[in-house]
Design an enzyme around this catalytic site. Structure first.
Site, PDB file in Angstrom:
ATOM      1  N   ASP A 246       5.804  -7.775   1.352  1.00 31.06           N
ATOM      2  CA  ASP A 246       5.116  -7.173   2.506  1.00 31.06           C
ATOM      3  C   ASP A 246       4.804  -8.277   3.503  1.00 31.06           C
ATOM      4  O   ASP A 246       5.056  -9.459   3.235  1.00 31.06           O
ATOM      5  CB  ASP A 246       3.847  -6.419   2.070  1.00 31.06           C
ATOM      6  CG  ASP A 246       3.586  -5.199   2.954  1.00 31.06           C
ATOM      7  OD1 ASP A 246       3.410  -5.383   4.175  1.00 31.06           O
ATOM      8  OD2 ASP A 246       3.576  -4.063   2.432  1.00 31.06           O
TER       9      ASP A 246
ATOM     10  N   ALA B  31       9.711  -0.423   3.312  1.00 32.76           N
ATOM     11  CA  ALA B  31       8.894  -0.833   4.477  1.00 32.76           C
ATOM     12  C   ALA B  31       9.307  -0.018   5.697  1.00 32.76           C
ATOM     13  O   ALA B  31      10.492   0.157   5.963  1.00 32.76           O
ATOM     14  CB  ALA B  31       9.064  -2.328   4.751  1.00 32.76           C
TER      15      ALA B  31
ATOM     16  N   ARG C 137       0.850  -1.201   0.000  1.00 32.88           N
ATOM     17  CA  ARG C 137       0.000   0.000   0.000  1.00 32.88           C
ATOM     18  C   ARG C 137       0.886   1.252   0.000  1.00 32.88           C
ATOM     19  O   ARG C 137       2.119   1.160   0.001  1.00 32.88           O
ATOM     20  CB  ARG C 137      -0.911   0.010   1.222  1.00 32.88           C
ATOM     21  CG  ARG C 137      -0.142   0.143   2.529  1.00 32.88           C
ATOM     22  CD  ARG C 137      -1.063   0.171   3.732  1.00 32.88           C
ATOM     23  NE  ARG C 137      -0.386   0.758   4.876  1.00 32.88           N
ATOM     24  CZ  ARG C 137      -0.902   0.844   6.089  1.00 32.88           C
ATOM     25  NH1 ARG C 137      -2.109   0.375   6.309  1.00 32.88           N
ATOM     26  NH2 ARG C 137      -0.233   1.405   7.064  1.00 32.88           N
TER      27      ARG C 137
ATOM     28  N   TYR D 181      11.547   6.709  15.735  1.00 32.22           N
ATOM     29  CA  TYR D 181      11.414   6.832  14.271  1.00 32.22           C
ATOM     30  C   TYR D 181      12.521   7.739  13.691  1.00 32.22           C
ATOM     31  O   TYR D 181      13.166   7.396  12.704  1.00 32.22           O
ATOM     32  CB  TYR D 181      10.026   7.395  13.961  1.00 32.22           C
ATOM     33  CG  TYR D 181       9.681   7.496  12.488  1.00 32.22           C
ATOM     34  CD1 TYR D 181       9.350   6.375  11.749  1.00 32.22           C
ATOM     35  CD2 TYR D 181       9.672   8.735  11.849  1.00 32.22           C
ATOM     36  CE1 TYR D 181       9.018   6.473  10.408  1.00 32.22           C
ATOM     37  CE2 TYR D 181       9.333   8.843  10.506  1.00 32.22           C
ATOM     38  CZ  TYR D 181       9.007   7.708   9.789  1.00 32.22           C
ATOM     39  OH  TYR D 181       8.680   7.819   8.456  1.00 32.22           O
TER      40      TYR D 181
ATOM     41  N   ASN E  21      11.631  15.029  15.812  1.00 34.69           N
ATOM     42  CA  ASN E  21      10.208  15.328  16.008  1.00 34.69           C
ATOM     43  C   ASN E  21       9.756  14.856  17.380  1.00 34.69           C
ATOM     44  O   ASN E  21      10.177  13.785  17.834  1.00 34.69           O
ATOM     45  CB  ASN E  21       9.374  14.629  14.928  1.00 34.69           C
ATOM     46  CG  ASN E  21       8.020  15.266  14.753  1.00 34.69           C
ATOM     47  OD1 ASN E  21       7.802  16.419  15.158  1.00 34.69           O
ATOM     48  ND2 ASN E  21       7.099  14.538  14.156  1.00 34.69           N
TER      49      ASN E  21
ATOM     50  N   ALA F 222       9.758   9.381  27.372  1.00 35.41           N
ATOM     51  CA  ALA F 222       9.437   9.013  28.752  1.00 35.41           C
ATOM     52  C   ALA F 222       8.379   7.914  28.811  1.00 35.41           C
ATOM     53  O   ALA F 222       8.364   7.107  29.736  1.00 35.41           O
ATOM     54  CB  ALA F 222       8.954  10.249  29.521  1.00 35.41           C
TER      55      ALA F 222
HETATM   56  N1  NAD Z   1       3.806   8.957   4.611  1.00 36.06           N
HETATM   57  C1  NAD Z   1       4.707   9.869   4.903  1.00 36.06           C
HETATM   58  O1  NAD Z   1       4.393  11.054   5.057  1.00 36.06           O
HETATM   59  C2  NAD Z   1       6.149   9.478   5.041  1.00 36.06           C
HETATM   60  C3  NAD Z   1       7.071  10.487   5.323  1.00 36.06           C
HETATM   61  C4  NAD Z   1       8.411  10.151   5.461  1.00 36.06           C
HETATM   62  C5  NAD Z   1       8.816   8.843   5.289  1.00 36.06           C
HETATM   63  N2  NAD Z   1       7.911   7.867   5.015  1.00 36.06           N
HETATM   64  C6  NAD Z   1       8.400   6.497   4.872  1.00 36.06           C
HETATM   65  O2  NAD Z   1       7.970   5.966   3.628  1.00 36.06           O
HETATM   66  C7  NAD Z   1       7.803   4.553   3.750  1.00 36.06           C
HETATM   67  C8  NAD Z   1       6.405   4.176   3.297  1.00 36.06           C
HETATM   68  O3  NAD Z   1       5.479   4.909   4.081  1.00 36.06           O
HETATM   69  P1  NAD Z   1       3.888   4.815   3.887  1.00 36.06           P
HETATM   70  O4  NAD Z   1       3.337   6.109   4.323  1.00 36.06           O
HETATM   71  O5  NAD Z   1       3.562   4.300   2.531  1.00 36.06           O
HETATM   72  O6  NAD Z   1       3.552   3.728   5.014  1.00 36.06           O
HETATM   73  P2  NAD Z   1       2.425   2.633   5.076  1.00 36.06           P
HETATM   74  O7  NAD Z   1       2.246   2.300   6.500  1.00 36.06           O
HETATM   75  O8  NAD Z   1       1.218   3.043   4.298  1.00 36.06           O
HETATM   76  O9  NAD Z   1       3.107   1.396   4.306  1.00 36.06           O
HETATM   77  C9  NAD Z   1       4.218   0.725   4.831  1.00 36.06           C
HETATM   78  C10 NAD Z   1       4.212  -0.710   4.341  1.00 36.06           C
HETATM   79  O10 NAD Z   1       5.333  -1.385   4.952  1.00 36.06           O
HETATM   80  C11 NAD Z   1       4.884  -2.659   5.361  1.00 36.06           C
HETATM   81  N3  NAD Z   1       5.671  -3.184   6.473  1.00 36.06           N
HETATM   82  C12 NAD Z   1       5.692  -2.707   7.739  1.00 36.06           C
HETATM   83  N4  NAD Z   1       6.461  -3.501   8.516  1.00 36.06           N
HETATM   84  C13 NAD Z   1       6.916  -4.492   7.723  1.00 36.06           C
HETATM   85  C14 NAD Z   1       7.730  -5.622   7.955  1.00 36.06           C
HETATM   86  N5  NAD Z   1       8.193  -5.920   9.171  1.00 36.06           N
HETATM   87  N6  NAD Z   1       8.008  -6.456   6.921  1.00 36.06           N
HETATM   88  C15 NAD Z   1       7.526  -6.189   5.690  1.00 36.06           C
HETATM   89  N7  NAD Z   1       6.742  -5.118   5.409  1.00 36.06           N
HETATM   90  C16 NAD Z   1       6.433  -4.288   6.423  1.00 36.06           C
HETATM   91  C17 NAD Z   1       3.442  -2.410   5.814  1.00 36.06           C
HETATM   92  O11 NAD Z   1       2.687  -3.620   5.877  1.00 36.06           O
HETATM   93  C18 NAD Z   1       2.946  -1.441   4.762  1.00 36.06           C
HETATM   94  O12 NAD Z   1       2.367  -2.096   3.655  1.00 36.06           O
HETATM   95  C19 NAD Z   1       8.100   4.221   5.213  1.00 36.06           C
HETATM   96  O13 NAD Z   1       9.443   3.806   5.334  1.00 36.06           O
HETATM   97  C20 NAD Z   1       7.891   5.545   5.913  1.00 36.06           C
HETATM   98  O14 NAD Z   1       8.594   5.619   7.117  1.00 36.06           O
HETATM   99  C21 NAD Z   1       6.582   8.167   4.892  1.00 36.06           C
END
Ligand code: NAD
Length: 466
Positions: A257, A308, A236, A372, A366, A317
């Protein structure tokens, strides 16, 4: 989640009200592969002629508003030289189309300092220099050369301040970026980067500095035909969009995933005519299992996108140890372990790409996200250190650092935090998953063989952080 403020501010009554209140009107961003409008190439640097050849056809509409300006400042070395920025850009500052592009090409500060003529011809002495035949203490001729080199480095750095300010000032979806071309970078190595930054694919990338060096391994064009790509977290959000963009470029995509996301993973894999692979990357043996799986099924993997990621937000805390461990494990530990296993197994051939997903939060920090931000800053540091270590194998390593992107992850944020994230950037809106995916697509292109060790923010020039 739809951006109701943006829709309102762009409507006729909303526009008037929002303007009266001095609030931002988020511009409609131009997305897609096209370069919109004529491209002007200015400056007398070493790339200008080649670059003119690429975009010359676009400069014929003499009276049309400018779609893109490429300013080759690669040979500017003195404070006086910087006047070229003003002389070239000021007269056309109001002449850009909405969504126009400003791209400045400069040297790296370190190389500018060392470049000719400063070291080769320390011709004119600085006050206090020892004169020929004199033994007077003071600054030697060689010192003078080094000191003048510092001016050249200052000029190279100054380009960053100029570009970032233009990105904040021009508005209307106009973006500005600085490309730092290494001394041994070949003009052809700039092509995919210029194409990306000029096009609507970089709609949400602004105020960025990208270093381009000589090609690492085999180069090529923008297609990924015949390449195998792995995208983690592909079920997703941003990951699903990355899978689509890479498949659109011709790659066969392995969509990975967790088993719990099996249905949506299968849907994405079907859509991109790729393969679904269910594995939890937080498992102890995950790196070994993924390596074995890819080796058996496909023999190699050309593009590895570590997308991912998870959040487990709590103030420090109140944070439980497993909330720390899970986030560090999935976001940072897994990309490192998986990549190490791939490299050890010789799974990534020359021309390979390792792409990490960091976050602006990792660069700025943050509240409530120590785990994170630690993990995402780690991704940036890891990629920068990895790049020179795998360059000899012909593999590049880069990361993207998204800002506020409209996904399930950000839809769960409290209203005020969400609105703050959307508005506090030069484009006054959140980005879309496709903006991150397009940026990764550019880094994955064979033609981006000279782009390595970069962390590129996809954040609309968010006001947080550096
Ligand atoms: N959405 C934002 O604003 C944003 C901003 C900065 C960075 N990011 C980074 O972008 C990436 C994607 O973010 P997103 O918003 O699409 O997140 P999301 O939560 O919609 O999708 C993340 C996907 O990673 C998969 N995942 C999680 N843990 C897993 C594991 N242990 N093994 C395999 N798959 C796993 C989840 O099932 C999910 O499908 C992430 O690394 C997130 O930290 C997102």
């Amino acid at each position: 989640m739809s951006d109701r403020y943006a829709s309102f501010a762009r409507s006729a009554p909303g526009h008037t009200l929002v303007k009266q209140l001095g609030l931002p009107v988020p511009p409609r961003l131009r997305r897609g592969p096209a370069i919109d409008g004529p491209v002007v190439v200015a400056g007398e640097g070493r790339f200008a002629d080649t670059v003119k050849g690429w975009y010359a056809g676009d400069t014929e509409e003499a009276d049309a508003k400018i779609g893109g300006l490429i300013l080759d400042a690669s040979t500017l070395r003195t404070v006086d030289d910087l006047r070229a920025l003003y002389d070239i850009v000021q007269p056309i500052a109001r002449g850009f189309r909405p969504g126009g592009r400003v791209i400045v090409i400069g040297p790296t500060p370190a190389e500018a300092a060392d470049a000719q003529p400063w070291n080769a011809q320390p011709a004119s002495a600085l006050p206090g220099d020892a004169q020929p035949g004199e033994e007077a203490p003071g600054i030697t001729g060689a010192d003078s050369a080094g000191i003048r080199g510092a001016e050249a480095a200052a000029v190279a750095q100054a380009l960053e301040g100029f570009t970032r300010s233009v990105a904040k000032e021009f508005g209307r979806g106009i973006t500005a970026q600085l490309i730092r071309a290494a001394a041994d970078a070949h003009a052809d190595g700039l092509r995919t980067t210029l194409d990306f930054l000029l096009s609507g694919r970089s709609a949400y990338v602004s105020g960025q500095v990208v270093t381009v060096g000589p090609n690492i391994g085999p180069a090529g064009d923008a297609t990924l035909d015949g390449k195998v790509a792995l995208v983690t977290g592909a079920a997703r959000g941003i990951g699903a969009e990355i899978a689509k963009i890479l498949a659109g470029k011709g790659a066969q995509v392995v969509c990975l995933d967790v088993p719990a996301a099996g249905d949506s993973l299968a849907a994405v894999a079907n859509e991109v005519r790729g393969w679904a692979y269910q594995v939890d990357l937080s498992g102890e043996d995950a790196a070994a299992r993924v390596t074995e799986h890819l080796k058996e099924r496909y023999g190699h993997v050309d593009v590895v996108v570590h997308n991912a990621g998870i959040t487990r937000d709590k103030t420090l805390a109140n944070m439980k140890p497993d909330q720390w461990d899970q986030v560090l494990g999935v976001n940072l530990g897994a990309p490192i372990r998986v990549t190490e296993a791939f490299l050890a197994a010789g799974l990534i051939p020359a021309g390979g790409r390792v792409i990490g997903v960091s976050s602006v939060v990792g660069l700025a920090g943050n509240r409530g996200q120590t785990n994170y931000a630690t993990s995402k800053a780690g991704v940036a540091g890891w990629i920068r250190a990895l790049a020179p270590r795998i360059a000899g194998r012909g593999i590049t390593a880069n990361a993207v650092a998204p800002g506020f992107i409209e996904t399930a992850m950000t839809a769960h944020l409290p209203l005020v935090v969400r609105e703050g994230g959307r508005r506090m950037n030069s484009l006054a809106q959140g980005g879309l998953p496709i903006d991150v995916a397009e940026t990764i697509g550019w880094l994955a292109e064979p033609g981006s063989a000279g782009v390595t060790g970069n962390v590129v923010r996809v954040c609309g020039q968010q006001l947080l952080g550096a």
